[in-house]
Write a protein that holds these residues in place. Structure first.
Motif, PDB file in Angstrom:
ATOM      1  N   LEU A  41      41.850  40.440  43.504  1.00 29.73           N
ATOM      2  CA  LEU A  41      43.048  40.546  42.700  1.00 29.73           C
ATOM      3  C   LEU A  41      43.940  41.641  43.266  1.00 29.73           C
ATOM      4  CD1 LEU A  41      44.613  39.304  40.314  1.00 29.73           C
ATOM      5  CD2 LEU A  41      43.463  40.945  38.869  1.00 29.73           C
ATOM      6  N   THR A  42      43.395  42.783  43.601  1.00 27.52           N
ATOM      7  CA  THR A  42      44.399  43.818  44.171  1.00 27.52           C
ATOM      8  C   THR A  42      45.055  43.154  45.369  1.00 27.52           C
ATOM      9  OG1 THR A  42      42.573  45.268  43.306  1.00 27.52           O
ATOM     10  CG2 THR A  42      44.116  46.291  44.819  1.00 27.52           C
ATOM     11  N   ILE A  43      44.230  42.728  46.368  1.00 30.14           N
ATOM     12  CA  ILE A  43      44.856  42.198  47.520  1.00 30.14           C
ATOM     13  C   ILE A  43      46.081  41.091  47.161  1.00 30.14           C
ATOM     14  CG2 ILE A  43      44.482  40.927  49.607  1.00 30.14           C
ATOM     15  CD1 ILE A  43      41.531  41.849  49.577  1.00 30.14           C
ATOM     16  N   GLY A  44      45.731  40.448  46.213  1.00 27.84           N
ATOM     17  CA  GLY A  44      46.635  39.153  45.755  1.00 27.84           C
ATOM     18  C   GLY A  44      48.099  40.015  45.277  1.00 27.84           C
ATOM     19  N   ILE A  45      47.832  40.848  44.446  1.00 29.81           N
ATOM     20  CA  ILE A  45      49.005  41.752  43.876  1.00 29.81           C
ATOM     21  C   ILE A  45      49.923  42.476  44.827  1.00 29.81           C
ATOM     22  CG2 ILE A  45      49.762  43.051  41.991  1.00 29.81           C
ATOM     23  CD1 ILE A  45      47.526  42.445  40.084  1.00 29.81           C
ATOM     24  N   ILE A  46      48.969  43.192  45.712  1.00 29.95           N
ATOM     25  CA  ILE A  46      50.000  43.647  46.883  1.00 29.95           C
ATOM     26  C   ILE A  46      50.672  42.864  47.492  1.00 29.95           C
ATOM     27  CG2 ILE A  46      49.458  45.317  48.831  1.00 29.95           C
ATOM     28  CD1 ILE A  46      47.004  46.591  47.346  1.00 29.95           C
ATOM     29  N   TRP A  76      49.482  42.267  36.720  1.00 28.47           N
ATOM     30  CA  TRP A  76      48.969  43.825  36.758  1.00 28.47           C
ATOM     31  C   TRP A  76      48.413  44.169  35.156  1.00 28.47           C
ATOM     32  CZ3 TRP A  76      48.570  47.093  40.389  1.00 28.47           C
ATOM     33  CH2 TRP A  76      49.514  46.873  41.324  1.00 28.47           C
ATOM     34  N   ALA A  77      48.649  43.498  34.382  1.00 26.23           N
ATOM     35  CA  ALA A  77      48.074  43.852  33.067  1.00 26.23           C
ATOM     36  C   ALA A  77      46.343  43.152  33.101  1.00 26.23           C
ATOM     37  CB  ALA A  77      48.475  42.691  31.794  1.00 26.23           C
ATOM     38  N   VAL A  78      46.332  42.122  33.854  1.00 23.23           N
ATOM     39  CA  VAL A  78      44.928  41.682  34.088  1.00 23.23           C
ATOM     40  C   VAL A  78      44.049  42.567  35.224  1.00 23.23           C
ATOM     41  CG1 VAL A  78      43.456  39.895  35.368  1.00 23.23           C
ATOM     42  CG2 VAL A  78      45.226  39.140  33.974  1.00 23.23           C
ATOM     43  N   TRP A  79      44.900  43.073  36.216  1.00 21.95           N
ATOM     44  CA  TRP A  79      44.241  44.034  37.124  1.00 21.95           C
ATOM     45  C   TRP A  79      43.864  45.371  36.393  1.00 21.95           C
ATOM     46  CZ3 TRP A  79      45.728  49.120  38.932  1.00 21.95           C
ATOM     47  CH2 TRP A  79      44.842  49.416  39.786  1.00 21.95           C
ATOM     48  N   LEU A  94      40.271  46.901  35.937  1.00 22.89           N
ATOM     49  CA  LEU A  94      40.025  48.144  36.514  1.00 22.89           C
ATOM     50  C   LEU A  94      39.491  48.955  35.271  1.00 22.89           C
ATOM     51  CD1 LEU A  94      40.570  50.328  38.691  1.00 22.89           C
ATOM     52  CD2 LEU A  94      42.618  50.960  37.438  1.00 22.89           C
ATOM     53  N   GLY A  95      39.931  48.978  34.105  1.00 21.48           N
ATOM     54  CA  GLY A  95      39.538  49.688  33.082  1.00 21.48           C
ATOM     55  C   GLY A  95      37.936  49.420  32.601  1.00 21.48           C
ATOM     56  N   ILE A  96      37.729  48.260  33.017  1.00 21.47           N
ATOM     57  CA  ILE A  96      36.019  48.010  32.494  1.00 21.47           C
ATOM     58  C   ILE A  96      35.303  48.670  33.827  1.00 21.47           C
ATOM     59  CG2 ILE A  96      34.592  45.878  32.499  1.00 21.47           C
ATOM     60  CD1 ILE A  96      36.553  44.389  31.662  1.00 21.47           C
ATOM     61  N   ALA A 118      32.836  38.313  29.260  1.00 21.68           N
ATOM     62  CA  ALA A 118      32.917  37.106  28.696  1.00 21.68           C
ATOM     63  C   ALA A 118      34.348  37.034  28.107  1.00 21.68           C
ATOM     64  CB  ALA A 118      31.979  36.768  27.808  1.00 21.68           C
ATOM     65  N   LEU A 119      34.613  38.137  27.345  1.00 20.74           N
ATOM     66  CA  LEU A 119      35.817  38.345  26.337  1.00 20.74           C
ATOM     67  C   LEU A 119      37.167  38.472  27.037  1.00 20.74           C
ATOM     68  CD1 LEU A 119      34.728  40.196  23.259  1.00 20.74           C
ATOM     69  CD2 LEU A 119      35.503  37.692  23.449  1.00 20.74           C
ATOM     70  N   ILE A 120      37.133  39.377  28.182  1.00 13.84           N
ATOM     71  CA  ILE A 120      38.305  39.751  28.731  1.00 13.84           C
ATOM     72  C   ILE A 120      38.678  38.478  29.684  1.00 13.84           C
ATOM     73  CG2 ILE A 120      37.139  40.537  30.976  1.00 13.84           C
ATOM     74  CD1 ILE A 120      39.609  42.485  29.192  1.00 13.84           C
ATOM     75  N   PHE A 121      37.926  37.424  29.810  1.00 13.34           N
ATOM     76  CA  PHE A 121      38.471  36.552  30.864  1.00 13.34           C
ATOM     77  C   PHE A 121      39.497  35.876  30.022  1.00 13.34           C
ATOM     78  CE2 PHE A 121      37.843  32.014  32.515  1.00 13.34           C
ATOM     79  CZ  PHE A 121      38.412  32.359  33.630  1.00 13.34           C
ATOM     80  N   LEU A 122      39.682  35.778  28.866  1.00 15.06           N
ATOM     81  CA  LEU A 122      40.736  35.127  28.079  1.00 15.06           C
ATOM     82  C   LEU A 122      42.121  35.742  28.732  1.00 15.06           C
ATOM     83  CD1 LEU A 122      39.517  35.530  24.296  1.00 15.06           C
ATOM     84  CD2 LEU A 122      39.394  33.589  25.950  1.00 15.06           C
ATOM     85  N   LEU A 123      42.196  36.859  29.258  1.00 15.52           N
ATOM     86  CA  LEU A 123      43.208  37.448  29.800  1.00 15.52           C
ATOM     87  C   LEU A 123      43.809  37.068  30.870  1.00 15.52           C
ATOM     88  CD1 LEU A 123      44.973  39.912  28.803  1.00 15.52           C
ATOM     89  CD2 LEU A 123      43.714  41.456  30.106  1.00 15.52           C
ATOM     90  N   PRO A 124      43.094  36.736  32.124  1.00 12.83           N
ATOM     91  CA  PRO A 124      43.354  35.829  33.201  1.00 12.83           C
ATOM     92  C   PRO A 124      43.763  34.436  32.858  1.00 12.83           C
ATOM     93  CG  PRO A 124      41.249  36.832  33.517  1.00 12.83           C
ATOM     94  CD  PRO A 124      41.514  37.278  32.450  1.00 12.83           C
TER      95      PRO A 124
END
Lengths: 365, 267
Positions: B200-205, B223-226, B230-232, B251-257
């Motif tokens: 994802l980092t490579i993708g965003i850059i 950026w929010a997903v990233w 990163l936080g996790i 499992a839960l955070i996948f709702l974000l992407p």
């Protein structure tokens, strides 16, 4: 070709009789050669384990192995205690043995390897030919088929086995796991040994009587720590087996909480086999901590035993089909009463045993 | 007769259903290990995905990620890539039991979404853009592969939680002994989170090298997903989360992407 199987096992003979008939490893080739040299015997395989001694013979008069056994091992009247299976019943018996249906622990797998070793030895000394080669090779296929297509070997049937199964569920391979024994009792020792047998390398022992801890640690190739120092070790161990005779909880949530801080997210498996319990049940509420007491483990073991019992019929069905196949291939006659062995006494007993050996009931598991 | 891309998608989805059935059957009778029928069906399903993407790619003249159903197929393709590449690296044959049902669900959704598109009349409504921006293609591809890794991590997390719950009960169901061990599952999950985060980092850059930057909403969502991942990972690096907690979070955070995909496909 006529086929004959005779022998005894843990359900048909006392240990003293089994000892008398047991053949030492070094003597196996000689005994097999002697058996094969009996008149009417062309092929022989001898299986000798701690729970059974069995001879499979093929030839025009394969039951001629009996007089030799009588004279070599001095069986006398005990010769009547040997079970005898003739024709396709002998094949059926072998299939049941390799499938673990005739074992002390139903469905155990060790016997499969033991029969394979015995067969390899017989081949080495040239004691087998077409009939027994085909029969044993078919038996190994049957053994594998029974194990893979039924649940006969599923689940651990002892407390130690259940503990190992759970540990492997949590940690995968136990090679890197460290086990701590708290209270050097017999049950802890056996459970720890079960874990060691599956790869657990490191064992730490703590006991109120330090000398006993040192003794047990030496026996298990581990190290002993002073009883007061065990909480310090929790940060490095993966499995704790506790069986002290303390009347109160020895491992409390405070111990676990303190250890978890330093365990870097590694799971901890607590096995409490003491009565009264050593481990406060609240310890099992922490994340990544799995607590099992003796009731849980015994429950798992007895469920597994019951499940295996239920599978017997399915196994017998598979074996029935395979007996028909191999009998056709090798032109093995159906199980009939064997002709005269060495003495009238043995003949009489042979008739009784041969007729009594119904597949599902004759040879208890 | 359905269009070739739909037909390929149907066949591929059927293969993944078969692979799931093969894996499920295996788990019912013995400890899970990839079997030939399972691997064969996974490969057939993967080839089907490649076929769909090739047809659409040729039609569009670019990476086929222009509609939600295409995104789902592309992510499914990425998930299967992870199965082949990452699974063996973390010694997690478990990926078979997770990947097949996950991909099957994604592709069933893709088929449903594809079915809602009105039939085209005349020339294809999708035409190759006048000029292809390679950075855009790269950005989209790598980002979706990252999402595939996050999807697998989420599925691994669910499998972990199921087993953890069983083990905590003291009376675990026999089935769990045929599933992958918790420690392997936990390691695989952490590995997938790392792989996903790096991709994802490579993708965003790479988005910043595009001729025309994506709109603020799309970039903000990425950026929010990233930041969330990163936080996790940062928390995990510092404090070593218990495996169970990490599984819950993955499992839960996948709702974000998933939500960000919805935003990206709408704007």
């Amino acid at each position: 070709m006529p086929l004959f199987a005779t022998g005894l096992n843990h359900t048909t003979a006392t240990i003293s009789l089994r000892e008398r008939l047991a053949v030492r490893e070094a003597e196996v080739p000689e005994v097999m050669a002697a058996l094969r040299d009996q008149p009417g015997v062309e092929e022989v395989v001898l299986i000798s384990t701690c729970n059974r001694v069995e001879i499979y013979a093929a030839g025009s008069e394969p039951q001629s192995v009996l007089p030799y056994l009588d004279s070599r091992f001095g069986l006398g009247p005990d010769v009547s205690k040997l079970y005898r299976h003739v024709g396709d019943e002998a094949a059926r018996h072998l299939f049941r043995v390799v499938s673990g249906l005739d074992s002390m622990v139903l469905g155990e797998t060790e016997i499969f390897g033991q029969v394979k070793t015995a067969y390899a030895k017989a081949q080495e000394v040239g004691a087998t030919a077409r009939t027994l080669n085909k029969l044993f090779q078919h038996a190994f296929r049957v053994g594998k088929h029974v194990r893979t297509s039924t649940h006969i070997q599923q689940g651990a049937t002892s407390v130690g086995g259940a503990a190992v199964e759970l540990a492997e569920k949590i940690f995968g391979e136990l090679r890197d796991s460290t086990v701590m024994i708290l209270g050097a009792g017999e049950m802890s020792r056996r459970t720890a040994q079960s874990l060691q047998s599956r790869g657990a390398r490191s064992v730490i022992v703590a006991n109120r009587t330090h000398e006993r801890a040192v003794e047990l640690a030496a026996e298990m190739g581990g190290r002993a720590v002073h009883y007061d120092a065990w909480p310090e070790e929790v940060k490095i161990v993966d499995v704790i087996i506790s069986s002290t005779s303390a009347p109160h909880h020895v491992i409390t949530p405070d111990h676990v909480r303190a250890a978890l801080r330093r365990r870097q997210g590694r799971p901890l498996f607590l096995i409490d086999i003491a009565v009264p319990r050593d481990i406060d049940p609240a310890c099992g509420e922490f994340d990544d901590v799995y607590l099992y007491n003796v009731d849980h483990l015994e429950g798992m073991a007895s469920e597994a035993r019951a499940r295996r019992e239920k599978e017997i019929l399915r196994c017998e069905k598979i074996i029935d089909g395979e007996v028909t196949t191999i009998s056709r291939q090798l032109a093995i006659p159906p199980g009939v009463v064997p002709r005269a062995a060495s003495s009238p006494e043995s003949t009489a007993s042979a008739s009784t045993t041969a007729t009594a050996t119904h597949p599902a009931s004759a040879t208890p598991a | 007769m359905p269009d070739p891309d739909r037909l390929a998608l149907m066949l591929s989805t059927l293969c993944f259903l078969g692979a799931f059935a093969a894996a499920a059957y295996r788990v019912m009778v013995a400890p899970y290990r990839g079997t030939w029928p399972h691997h064969g069906l996974m490969l057939a399903g993967f080839l089907g995905q490649c076929w769909v993407l090739a047809i659409k790619g040729k039609e569009l003249g670019r990476c086929p990620i222009t509609q939600p159903w295409e995104l789902l197929v592309f992510i499914s393709w990425g998930v299967v890539m992870m199965y082949w590449l990452v699974g063996p690296a973390y010694r997690v044959s478990l990926m078979g039991i997770i990947t097949a049902p996950l991909v099957w669900i994604f592709q069933v959704l893709a088929l449903i979404l594809q079915g809602t598109i009105p039939p085209q009349t005349g020339d294809s409504i999708f035409r190759a853009p006048a000029k292809i921006d390679p950075w855009l293609e790269w950005h989209a591809t790598v980002s979706l592969l990252a999402y595939a890794a996050f999807a697998l991590a989420a599925a691994a997390g669910v499998l972990f939680l199921f087993q953890d719950r069983q083990l905590k009960s003291g009376h675990p169901h026999r089935l769990i002994f045929n599933l992958p061990p918790l420690r392997n599952l936990g390691r695989g999950l952490v590995g997938l989170l790392h792989v996903g985060f790096i991709l994802l980092t490579i993708g965003i850059i790479s988005a910043y090298f595009m001729e025309k930057w994506p709109n603020a909403l799309k970039l903000g969502a990425s950026w929010a997903v990233w930041a969330a991942y990163l936080g996790i990972l940062a928390y995990h690096w510092r404090r070593r989360w218990p495996q169970r907690r990490l599984a819950e979070v993955a499992a839960l955070i996948f709702l974000l992407p998933l939500a960000s995909l919805w935003i990206v496909s709408r704007h």
